[in-house]
Design an enzyme around this catalytic site. Structure first.
Site, PDB file in Angstrom:
ATOM      1  CB  VAL A  10      -0.600  20.966  14.618  1.00  0.00           C
ATOM      2  CG1 VAL A  10      -0.489  20.386  13.212  1.00  0.00           C
ATOM      3  CG2 VAL A  10      -1.858  21.812  14.755  1.00  0.00           C
ATOM      4  CE1 TYR A 152      15.692  10.982   7.307  1.00  0.00           C
ATOM      5  CE2 TYR A 152      17.847  10.301   8.123  1.00  0.00           C
ATOM      6  CZ  TYR A 152      16.534  10.663   8.368  1.00  0.00           C
ATOM      7  OH  TYR A 152      16.066  10.711   9.652  1.00  0.00           O
ATOM      8  CE  LYS A 156      14.954  14.003   9.185  1.00  0.00           C
ATOM      9  NZ  LYS A 156      13.727  14.616   9.749  1.00  0.00           N
TER      10      LYS A 156
END
Length: 264
Positions: A10, A152, A156
């Protein structure tokens, strides 16, 4: 339909860029695929990936939402997932206080909430079976305070840390967790994140194919993590010893609007 005798991978965020290349690596190495993204380009990606004997099914869903991740989980339909490549992610440029909060929330929900939810759902099934591989796309951005990309980089940093923590928890379970940490890569990320007026948005970048190959090899080997590209390895090493305030200042030079390099 997917072949019940083959292993299933997946891959999220698979319509373009690193995600598409990760899916291609899976197909080339004999996996059947379920690929997901929130845009219609996922159907074109599936056409490109139907190579050899690999089967590819698609889910177009917003993976920033629980509902979108549930749609993907329903598509799996109880079939054992041999490899989950959780790659869906979004960026956001400009100064934090100048950003729209709906955009901020969307980045957090895509990069953190949706990723963690999907890993929780599929990871439980893997643990119950005693086997499986999870690859989570983090970033070397997680090593440094991202001035003008504060949200962002913050997401992360979470993902990088989460990946290694989960790996430790699952070390005796038969399930491996690998964190792929690329640097700037030639994808649509920078345009979508409104970073095309910045140095990082306009400079030369790594190949998504090379990044995907690094990530896939590390996942299959069961490694804890891989920083893709020697320059990025150097940058990650430096980030471990340089003060955070200095790193934030250096990031400003890369990501502040108006720093774009002039192309000759």
């Amino acid at each position: 339909m997917l072949d019940a005798t083959r292993q299933l991978a997946v891959v999220t965020g698979a319509s373009t860029g690193i995600g598409l290349q990760l899916a291609r690596q899976c197909a080339e190495h004999g996996f059947d695929l379920i690929i997901a993204a929130n845009e219609p380009e996922i159907e074109k990606a599936a056409e490109e990936l139907r190579i050899g004997s690999s089967s590819v099914e698609t889910v177009q869903a917003d993976l920033a939402t629980i509902e979108g991740n549930e749609a993907l989980f329903r598509k799996i339909g109880g079939r054992p997932v041999a490899a989950l490549l959780a790659n869906a992610g979004r960026g956001l440029g400009k100064a934090f206080l100048d950003q729209d909060f709906d955009d901020i929330r969307y980045v957090i929900d895509t990069n953190v909430t949706g990723t963690v939810y999907l890993v929780h759902k599929i990871g439980r099934d893997m643990r119950a079976r005693g086997e499986g591989k999870i690859l989570i796309t983090g970033s070397i951005a997680g090593y440094m305070p991202g001035a003008y990309q504060a949200i962002y980089n913050g997401t992360k940093a979470f993902i990088d840390s989460f990946s290694y923590a989960l790996r430790e928890e699952l070390k005796d379970s038969g399930v491996t967790v690998t964190c792929l940490m690329p640097g700037p890569t030639e994808t649509e990320f920078f345009e979508r994140a409104d970073l095309m007026d910045t140095k990082v948005g306009t400079q030369a970048k790594d190949s998504p194919l090379d990044v995907a190959k690094d990530g896939f090899r590390a996942m299959m080997a069961g490694d804890g993590g891989v920083v893709s590209g020697w320059q990025n390895k150097m940058q990650a090493a430096i980030a471990n010893v340089v003060p955070s305030e200095t790193l934030a200042h250096q990031h400003t030079k890369m990501a502040k609007p108006g720093t774009a390099e002039t192309k000759r």
